[in-house]
Design a protein around this motif. Sequence first.
Motif, PDB file in Angstrom:
ATOM      1  N   ASP A  23       0.835  -1.212   0.000  1.00  0.00           N
ATOM      2  CA  ASP A  23       0.000   0.000   0.000  1.00  0.00           C
ATOM      3  C   ASP A  23       0.867   1.259   0.000  1.00  0.00           C
ATOM      4  OD1 ASP A  23      -2.332  -1.472  -0.005  1.00  0.00           O
ATOM      5  OD2 ASP A  23      -2.607  -1.384   2.169  1.00  0.00           O
ATOM      6  N   GLU A  24       1.936   1.228   0.791  1.00  0.00           N
ATOM      7  CA  GLU A  24       2.832   2.389   0.850  1.00  0.00           C
ATOM      8  C   GLU A  24       3.571   2.577  -0.473  1.00  0.00           C
ATOM      9  OE1 GLU A  24       4.774   5.715   2.595  1.00  0.00           O
ATOM     10  OE2 GLU A  24       3.029   4.561   3.265  1.00  0.00           O
ATOM     11  N   LEU A  25       4.031   1.475  -1.068  1.00  0.00           N
ATOM     12  CA  LEU A  25       4.681   1.576  -2.379  1.00  0.00           C
ATOM     13  C   LEU A  25       3.723   2.157  -3.410  1.00  0.00           C
ATOM     14  CD1 LEU A  25       6.666  -1.791  -2.644  1.00  0.00           C
ATOM     15  CD2 LEU A  25       7.645   0.508  -2.535  1.00  0.00           C
ATOM     16  N   ASN A  26       2.467   1.791  -3.296  1.00  0.00           N
ATOM     17  CA  ASN A  26       1.456   2.293  -4.223  1.00  0.00           C
ATOM     18  C   ASN A  26       1.296   3.805  -4.111  1.00  0.00           C
ATOM     19  OD1 ASN A  26      -0.553   1.847  -6.216  1.00  0.00           O
ATOM     20  ND2 ASN A  26      -2.150   2.011  -4.651  1.00  0.00           N
ATOM     21  N   GLN A  27       1.583   4.324  -2.918  1.00  0.00           N
ATOM     22  CA  GLN A  27       1.471   5.762  -2.703  1.00  0.00           C
ATOM     23  C   GLN A  27       2.740   6.514  -3.102  1.00  0.00           C
ATOM     24  OE1 GLN A  27      -1.372   7.315  -1.611  1.00  0.00           O
ATOM     25  NE2 GLN A  27      -2.329   5.296  -1.706  1.00  0.00           N
ATOM     26  N   THR A  28       3.892   5.825  -3.014  1.00  0.00           N
ATOM     27  CA  THR A  28       5.162   6.543  -3.170  1.00  0.00           C
ATOM     28  C   THR A  28       5.854   6.323  -4.511  1.00  0.00           C
ATOM     29  OG1 THR A  28       6.310   4.711  -2.063  1.00  0.00           O
ATOM     30  CG2 THR A  28       5.593   6.542  -0.688  1.00  0.00           C
ATOM     31  N   LEU A  29       5.608   5.183  -5.159  1.00  0.00           N
ATOM     32  CA  LEU A  29       6.262   4.940  -6.443  1.00  0.00           C
ATOM     33  C   LEU A  29       5.662   5.825  -7.524  1.00  0.00           C
ATOM     34  CD1 LEU A  29       6.560   1.038  -6.542  1.00  0.00           C
ATOM     35  CD2 LEU A  29       8.445   2.666  -6.378  1.00  0.00           C
ATOM     36  N   GLU A  30       6.479   6.225  -8.466  1.00  0.00           N
ATOM     37  CA  GLU A  30       6.004   7.020  -9.593  1.00  0.00           C
ATOM     38  C   GLU A  30       5.508   6.088 -10.692  1.00  0.00           C
ATOM     39  OE1 GLU A  30       8.618  10.204 -10.841  1.00  0.00           O
ATOM     40  OE2 GLU A  30       9.750   9.984  -8.974  1.00  0.00           O
ATOM     41  N   SER A  31       4.355   6.405 -11.239  1.00  0.00           N
ATOM     42  CA  SER A  31       3.735   5.530 -12.236  1.00  0.00           C
ATOM     43  C   SER A  31       4.597   5.356 -13.485  1.00  0.00           C
ATOM     44  CB  SER A  31       2.359   6.077 -12.629  1.00  0.00           C
ATOM     45  OG  SER A  31       2.471   7.400 -13.115  1.00  0.00           O
ATOM     46  N   LYS A  32       5.450   6.342 -13.770  1.00  0.00           N
ATOM     47  CA  LYS A  32       6.284   6.222 -14.982  1.00  0.00           C
ATOM     48  C   LYS A  32       7.373   5.167 -14.809  1.00  0.00           C
ATOM     49  CE  LYS A  32       9.282  10.134 -13.680  1.00  0.00           C
ATOM     50  NZ  LYS A  32       9.793  11.447 -14.109  1.00  0.00           N
ATOM     51  N   PHE A  33       7.633   4.742 -13.554  1.00  0.00           N
ATOM     52  CA  PHE A  33       8.606   3.687 -13.290  1.00  0.00           C
ATOM     53  C   PHE A  33       7.879   2.426 -12.840  1.00  0.00           C
ATOM     54  CE2 PHE A  33      11.044   7.630 -12.289  1.00  0.00           C
ATOM     55  CZ  PHE A  33      11.931   7.554 -13.356  1.00  0.00           C
ATOM     56  N   LYS A  34       6.911   1.985 -13.605  1.00  0.00           N
ATOM     57  CA  LYS A  34       6.095   0.847 -13.230  1.00  0.00           C
ATOM     58  C   LYS A  34       6.946  -0.410 -13.067  1.00  0.00           C
ATOM     59  CE  LYS A  34       1.507  -0.933 -14.152  1.00  0.00           C
ATOM     60  NZ  LYS A  34       0.277  -0.706 -14.928  1.00  0.00           N
ATOM     61  N   ILE A  35       6.728  -1.129 -11.961  1.00  0.00           N
ATOM     62  CA  ILE A  35       7.524  -2.310 -11.675  1.00  0.00           C
ATOM     63  C   ILE A  35       6.621  -3.539 -11.535  1.00  0.00           C
ATOM     64  CG2 ILE A  35       9.318  -0.963 -10.529  1.00  0.00           C
ATOM     65  CD1 ILE A  35       8.261  -1.982  -7.838  1.00  0.00           C
ATOM     66  N   ASN A  36       7.227  -4.704 -11.634  1.00  0.00           N
ATOM     67  CA  ASN A  36       6.523  -5.972 -11.459  1.00  0.00           C
ATOM     68  C   ASN A  36       6.893  -6.563 -10.101  1.00  0.00           C
ATOM     69  OD1 ASN A  36       5.268  -6.009 -14.029  1.00  0.00           O
ATOM     70  ND2 ASN A  36       7.185  -6.686 -14.957  1.00  0.00           N
ATOM     71  N   ILE A  37       5.888  -6.959  -9.341  1.00  0.00           N
ATOM     72  CA  ILE A  37       6.110  -7.476  -7.991  1.00  0.00           C
ATOM     73  C   ILE A  37       5.481  -8.862  -7.871  1.00  0.00           C
ATOM     74  CG2 ILE A  37       5.659  -7.130  -5.531  1.00  0.00           C
ATOM     75  CD1 ILE A  37       5.556  -4.134  -6.024  1.00  0.00           C
ATOM     76  N   LEU A  38       6.202  -9.765  -7.226  1.00  0.00           N
ATOM     77  CA  LEU A  38       5.686 -11.078  -6.861  1.00  0.00           C
ATOM     78  C   LEU A  38       5.601 -11.138  -5.340  1.00  0.00           C
ATOM     79  CD1 LEU A  38       4.936 -14.078  -7.408  1.00  0.00           C
ATOM     80  CD2 LEU A  38       7.396 -14.581  -7.264  1.00  0.00           C
TER      81      LEU A  38
END
Length: 423
Positions: free
Chosen positions: A63-78
């Motif tokens: 949830d915190e990553l969803n708030q802080t990461l920038e959408s232009k640097f979209k990452i894949n998470i497992l």
Amino acid sequence: MITIFLRIYSLVWKLALPFLRRARRTSFGWQERTLAKAPEGPFDLWIQAASGGESMLTNMVLDELNQTLESKFKINILATSGTKEGVDSLKKAKEKRNTSCFELQIAYFPFDAPFLMEKAFNRFAPRLAVIVETELWPAFLVYAQKKGVPVFLINGRMSDKSCGSYKRFSSFFHAYGPDRTWAISELDQARLAGVMGTEKVGLMNNIKFDRITPIKNSQPDVKLQSLLPADQPFILFGSIRREEEDKILKTVKELLTRRSDITVGIFPKHIDRAEVWQDKLQQLNIVTCRRSHIREDTPLAAVIIWDVFGELALAYQLAKVAFVGGSLVNLGGQNFLEPLVFGLRPIIGPYWRNFAWVGREIVTSGLVIEVADENMLTSTILKQLDDQEDKDRILEQVQEYFDPKKGGTRFVCQKITEKLHAL
């Protein structure tokens, strides 16, 4: 030496797999555990949560990553977990989360058999791996290093007993342990450092503290409120374990003898104990009723036994006094923080090692009341019934106590994003 270990370890797993296939707990997600069916990488981040509790912390990080990461640097998470409860928790949170900055896949954690873990790292191809709390699988650690994948251990904790066991293999963990570990207390830091090396272990605030937010002006649940007499104090016994039932029964009997104007709610930790509770109370001629049997025309009972899920937190809002179980006998305690967010000081027994991370100051500050036994419990409840507690003042104290301890989730996300940018 490590090659010989991996061969022997693989053999042990091959012998164990047929038995694990038949075991109920490990049969869930069998295809994912054995990689017959599993997500395809590459993944930027692989985060592993052992079970339900760790999955809750993982969801907070996501949830915190969803708030802080920038959408232009979209990452894949497992995100993986070793139990059905953990996987279900991750999936449930995913359904509620709208993300634009990462793609999330969820799966069962593969068995730590070396032949499976090597395949897992090839298939998932993570850039960074994160372990939530302390679950150190040797093949996972070995193949992370072989594949050049840095490993973080977050919210690290280690009991004295576990420390003794891990120290026997300290040479392995010095060589293959997580690249960085952050412990939740100085004591945990010292124990983890003794296993992995001082230079690898730092401190962080416990992520669990970020969940504790006082709920001001909360409105009681109308449906639950209708079950209770409006003019009688409600005494709640929450998460009562089987081993302490007779002690609680003694307290309930004494309370009802001394105060006829109260209603008691019993919340067994396992609801299949509801029938046992009903039998015990009826043998004492105490009028009782099970929560699931209450209808509009049901006569009022002195004791209500909760045999339905999901209403404990709501009931804390209605309680005048609450005792939280698992703590009158040496079982480690249950979650006594939940009543605090509603401005209710909980009473607990002397055994609460499962929540030692909260700190002894929670008792010395007066936010939580500790009793030595069932006799002291009875007298303490009677005293609290006569006290006029100011809920707003308690909520202020809760905020003052917990606010300086927060920030662990943000800290972890900062370390993750910094590392991903550096790789």
